[in-house]
Structure formats: structure tokens, C-alpha cells
Design a protein around this motif. Structure first.
Motif, mmCIF file in Angstrom:
data_model
loop_
_atom_site.group_PDB
_atom_site.id
_atom_site.type_symbol
_atom_site.label_atom_id
_atom_site.label_comp_id
_atom_site.label_asym_id
_atom_site.label_seq_id
_atom_site.Cartn_x
_atom_site.Cartn_y
_atom_site.Cartn_z
ATOM 1 N N ASP A 14 -8.203 -4.973 -2.245
ATOM 2 C CA ASP A 14 -7.173 -4.526 -3.181
ATOM 3 C C ASP A 14 -6.990 -5.560 -4.303
ATOM 4 N N HIS A 202 1.649 -1.305 3.897
ATOM 5 C CA HIS A 202 0.870 -1.840 2.773
ATOM 6 C C HIS A 202 1.723 -1.589 1.535
ATOM 7 N N HIS A 204 3.218 -2.307 -2.458
ATOM 8 C CA HIS A 204 2.911 -2.788 -3.813
ATOM 9 C C HIS A 204 4.182 -3.237 -4.505
ATOM 10 N N ASN A 238 0.195 -6.820 -4.640
ATOM 11 C CA ASN A 238 0.551 -6.471 -3.264
ATOM 12 C C ASN A 238 1.595 -7.446 -2.737
HETATM 13 ZN ZN ZN Z 1 -3.070 -1.056 -2.412
#
Ligand code: ZN
Length: 504
Positions: A14, A202, A204, A238
Motif C-alpha cells: 500500500d 486496515h 486510511h 495508512n
Molecule cells: Zn489501503
């Protein structure tokens, strides 16, 4: 009893796919070794079906890294899963990470599939992956904007098909901590077989809430967190590994969880990533920014001198920050030099150390004192090196108030040495114009920055350029006590890296 939180690092997937952060395979390999020292549980090495280069670097990492699970990302197609497995099958602990979008927005506008079709694809993909490994993670892309009951339905189906981790991504950074807690609680309460898998998140950072959302999710029962070093990643990034780990570490009294991260490797990891990508950290970045442990206000300084705990909640040494700067000079021997390099924690071969010692001696001839920052730049240049197509042999620049800036450049290209001269509106422009003419490059200079590594007028100039040609972007770095020479080196380094990338 404290619960273990699995750290899934996605810096190389990512993080690496975000603009400006692309790395070549040697750089990825160096960083993967550092993640191993940092002791993350899982490292996501890339997205093998996205390009041949990505496939090869994931494969290289999978073969080398032994103590950490190596994950590869795949969409639900057989081709993607085959590519991902092909890249990681030789890993000591491989993990297949399969994802499909689940929100109505993505279903209607991107996938053009209905919910039943999405569930069918997810199940088919997990079952297909199961023939290769039992370690399968399933991600519901745009999970935080997905209908709750549908999320539970697809997680249940994925677990039934064989997924051992189910991941809830806040793909667009839309969630609010209290709402995210609600969602996690709902999933745990309404997915009958959720106890058979690890629940992961996960997040952001589009609203600056990635760490807050992740921490809230942990408190609500998430057992795995997906993070990146320095918080790099798509758009605003992230969840930052160092923020999450140090929040858990510092507030053990309140948060009954632990990670197996070696916190002393946090600062070296952060620093290495900034060096490799050429993108410096903001000074006020939590945990690892250059001001994170600096106390400026008099009243704070006074307090810290009397007792650190007055204004410091963490000890700098905990994250591997060295308090004393060692100065080296031209009389420093090879042994002391080697010891110093070892102190940085980099994994360098004897050949690399020999090259570095040579360059250290050359620099020590020009400057009296060499500090850690200088040495780190030497290391970065050594590990960032690509086989040189162009080499700078000679540079002479004339500039000033009463002359047209002129550069004379001698370049070695393979066995051929060529010389040319050119003009510009300033000495750097003249140098770049001449090099561009000689190499026939069509690249655009997107960014140019110069700063000094340390204080003092004899400090080394550190130049970073970003170049683009045919949609390929790369950075180039150059260091020299002479800023024009540093600029030429950076430009030529960028051109070499572009050539290298074009050949992939
Ligand atoms: Zn991501």
C-alpha cells in the motif's frame, strides 16, 4: 491477560504504490530485511499480478525473509491468485491476501456485479487459494461503507470457504472512531463463525483518524492491524506503525494488549524508509519526527533536565534514537568505521563496506568532521545504486553577475567518453541542460530540492530531483560539499534510475 495484536505491515504494498514512493527491488529487499529486524508478524511484499517487476521483487523477498510471514495481494481471479502464489510459494510462511470490493458504490460503479455475485466470487477465490495454502486473508474493500449485514454475510462465507483472517478496510478513510467501534462490535456479534478467524482492520488517514480508528478497533476486539512505517500509503496514507505500536506500548496501563515489535528498530526503520524514498518526514510527525523529542520552551527544558518524565512520556532510547553523535574524521580507521556502520543496523556486505570506506576517505579529505548524517547518506547512496549507464567524469561551471552561466561536462557512457558545453539561466540550469543534451533524455524535471545535511558552511549539499519520462517517475539523489556537483550527481543518478526502470 493481555491480548497479542498481530502487526501486518503493508509499507511495501500500500505504501509503495502511492505516488513518489516507488522503490526498486534492491531497495524493497533492504527494507524487507529491516522489517524482519523490526519483528513485524506479516509483511505484505506487493501485488504480483500488477507488473513483472512487482512479481520479481515479491519473489525475491519471499525467498530471503525467513522469520516473518510474507503476504501477496490478489484480486479474486485465478490469474491473480496464481501470480501471487507463484511469487510467494518459496516463502517460509506464505500468506495469500485476496480482496474484492463490497460496498454498493463499488459494486454498481466499479465491479458491475450484484451482491450474490460478489459473495460467489469471494468464495470461489478463497477455495481456489486453499489448494496452495491454509494461510488466507480475505479483505472486503471499502468495508466501512458496506452494508453491515452484507459484510457479516461475506465474512461468514469467506471463513467457511477457508479464510483464516478477515480484514475490514476503511479504504477511503471515512470512518469515525466511535462508529468504527460500533461496526466491529456488530460484525463480532452477527458473524456466526467470526471466532474461527482473526479479525483485522486496515485504516486510511484521509481525515487524520487512521491511528485513532485502528486503536478503537483493537479495543473493540480486532486482533490484527494493518499499518505502514511512517504512515505512508495511498492519498493521506495508512495507519502509522510507530504510532500504533507506541500507543500500545506507552499506555499498557489502559490498553491490555501487546505486540512483538522490537521498538528499538522503530527509528532506524523510519529513517531508512525516508532515505530510500527521498521523502523526508514532517518535523512534528508523532514518534519519529525530528522534533518529537525536542524540547524548546524554557520551562519544558528546565523540567526535562530535572526529570525526563515531566514532559516526556516515552524514552527516546525505546524507539532506538541515539543520544550521542559520534564524530569521525580522516584518521578514523576501517575497524571504527565498520563498527559505526553496524551501529546503524544496516545489513551490508563486505564489498559494500569496502566501497563505503573508500568514499568515506574521499569525503574525509574534503571535510574535517564526518557525522552520522553524512555516513547515512553514504549508505543510502550505496544501497540505492543501480548499475550506472552514465557516469560524471568532469564538471566545470562558470557563473556570476557578469557572465552567462556555462557548464562544461564530461560524461562516461559505457566505454565512450563525451564532452560538451551549454548555457542556462543559472549554474544548475546550465549543468542540467548540458547533461540533457548529451544523454538525449526526454525526461521532465518535476521537483528539485537542496538542503544541507548538517549545520556549518562546509556541510554537504544534499540534492533530490524527481524525474518523469513516459509515465515513469523516479528520484535521483546526489551529495557533495559543492552544491552544483551535488545537483549534477542527483540528475545523473535520476537518469540512471530511469533507464533501469525502463528496462524492466
Ligand atoms: Zn489501503
Amino acid at each position: 491477560m493481555a491480548g497479542k495484536i498481530t502487526i501486518f505491515d503493508t509499507t511495501l504494498r500500500d505504501g509503495e504504490q502511492s505516488p513518489g514512493y516507488s522503490m526498486n527491488s534492491a531497495e524493497k529487499m533492504h527494507f524487507a530485511s529491516q522489517l524482519e529486524r523490526l519483528k513485524v508478524d506479516v509483511l505484505e511484499a506487493g501485488f504480483p499480478s500488477s507488473s513483472k517487476g512487482d512479481f520479481e521483487s515479491v519473489q525475491m523477498i519471499a525467498k530471503k525473509v525467513r522469520n516473518v510471514e510474507v503476504a501477496a495481494l490478489a484480486r479474486t481471479s485465478k490469474e491473480d491468485i496464481d501470480a501471487a502464489w507463484g511469487a510467494i510459494k518459496e516463502a517460509a510462511h506464505p500468506r495469500l491476501h485476496i480482496f474484492i470490493a463490497t460496498s454498493d458504490i463499488h459494486l454498481q460503479h466499479k465491479l458491475r456485479l450484484n451482491r450474490d455475485q460478489v459473495v460467489a466470487r469471494a468464495v470461489e477465490a478463497v477455495k481456489y487459494a486453499k489448494q496452495f495454502t491454509n494461510n488466507i486473508e480475505f479483505s472486503a474493500e471499502d468495508g466501512s461503507r458496506t452494508d453491515r449485514d452484507f459484510l457479516c454475510r461475506i465474512f461468514e462465507a469467506a471463513i467457511l470457504a477457508g479464510a483464516t483472517t478477515v480484514n475490514l478496510p476503511d479504504t477511503v478513510g471515512y470512518a469515525i472512531p466511535s462508529e468504527f467501534v460500533d461496526l466491529i462490535t456488530y460484525i463480532k456479534g452477527n458473524t456466526p463463525n467470526i471466532g474461527k478467524a482473526i479479525l483485522s482492520v486496515h485504516c486510511h488517514n484521509d481525515l487524520g483518524l487512521a491511528t485513532a480508528n485502528t486503536l478503537a478497533a483493537v479495543n473493540a476486539g480486532a486482533q490484527q492491524v494493518e499499518v505502514t512505517v511512517n504512515g505512508i500509503g495511498e492519498r493521506a496514507g495508512n495507519t502509522s506503525l510507530e504510532e500504533l505500536v507506541m500507543a500500545l506500548h506507552t499506555r499498557k496501563d489502559y490498553l491490555p494488549y501487546f505486540t512483538t515489535i522490537n521498538t528499538k528498530e522503530i527509528y532506524p526503520s523510519s529513517h531508512l524508509l525516508a532515505m530510500i524514498t527521498g521523502i523526508p518526514l514532517q518535523p512534528n510527525k508523532a514518534i519519529v519526527g525530528s522534533n518529537a523529542f525536542a524540547h524548546e520552551a524554557g520551562i519544558h527544558q528546565d523540567g526535562v533536565l530535572k526529570n525526563e518524565t515531566t514532559y516526556e512520556i516515552m524514552e527516546p532510547a525505546t524507539i532506538g534514537l541515539k543520544a550521542n553523535r559520534l564524530v569521525m574524521g580522516k584518521h578514523s580507521g576501517r575497524h571504527a568505521f565498520k563498527e559505526r556502520l553496524r551501529g546503524f543496523g544496516y545489513d551490508l556486505s563486505d564489498r559494500e563496506i569496502d566501497n563505503l570506506f573508500q568514499r568515506f576517505k574521499e569525503l574525509a579529505d574534503k571535510r574535517k568532521e564526518i557525522v552520522d548524517e553524512d555516513l547515512e547518506v553514504l549508505i543510502a547512496e550505496e544501497i540505492l545504486r543501480v548499475p550506472d549507464i552514465y557516469k560524471l567524469q568532469y564538471l566545470n561551471v562558470i557563473s556570476g553577475t557578469a557572465t552567462v552561466p556555462t557548464a562544461t561536462v564530461q560524461l562516461e557512457t559505457g566505454k565512450r567518453v563525451q564532452q560538451d558545453a551549454g548555457f542556462g539561466i543559472g549554474p544548475i540550469d546550465a549543468t542540467f541542460n548540458t547533461i540533457a543534451k548529451m544523454t538525449g533524455t526526454r525526461s521532465k524535471l518535476l521537483h528539485f530540492s537542496i538542503d544541507s545535511l548538517t549545520g556549518g558552511t562546509d556541510a554537504q549539499g544534499n540534492v533530490i530531483v524527481r524525474l518523469e519520462e513516459d509515465g515513469i517517475q523516479t528520484l535521483g539523489k546526489g551529495t557533495d560539499p559543492d552544491i552544483i556537483v551535488a545537483s549534477a550527481k542527483a540528475y545523473i543518478n535520476g537518469l540512471n534510475r530511469l533507464e533501469h526502470l525502463k528496462q524492466k
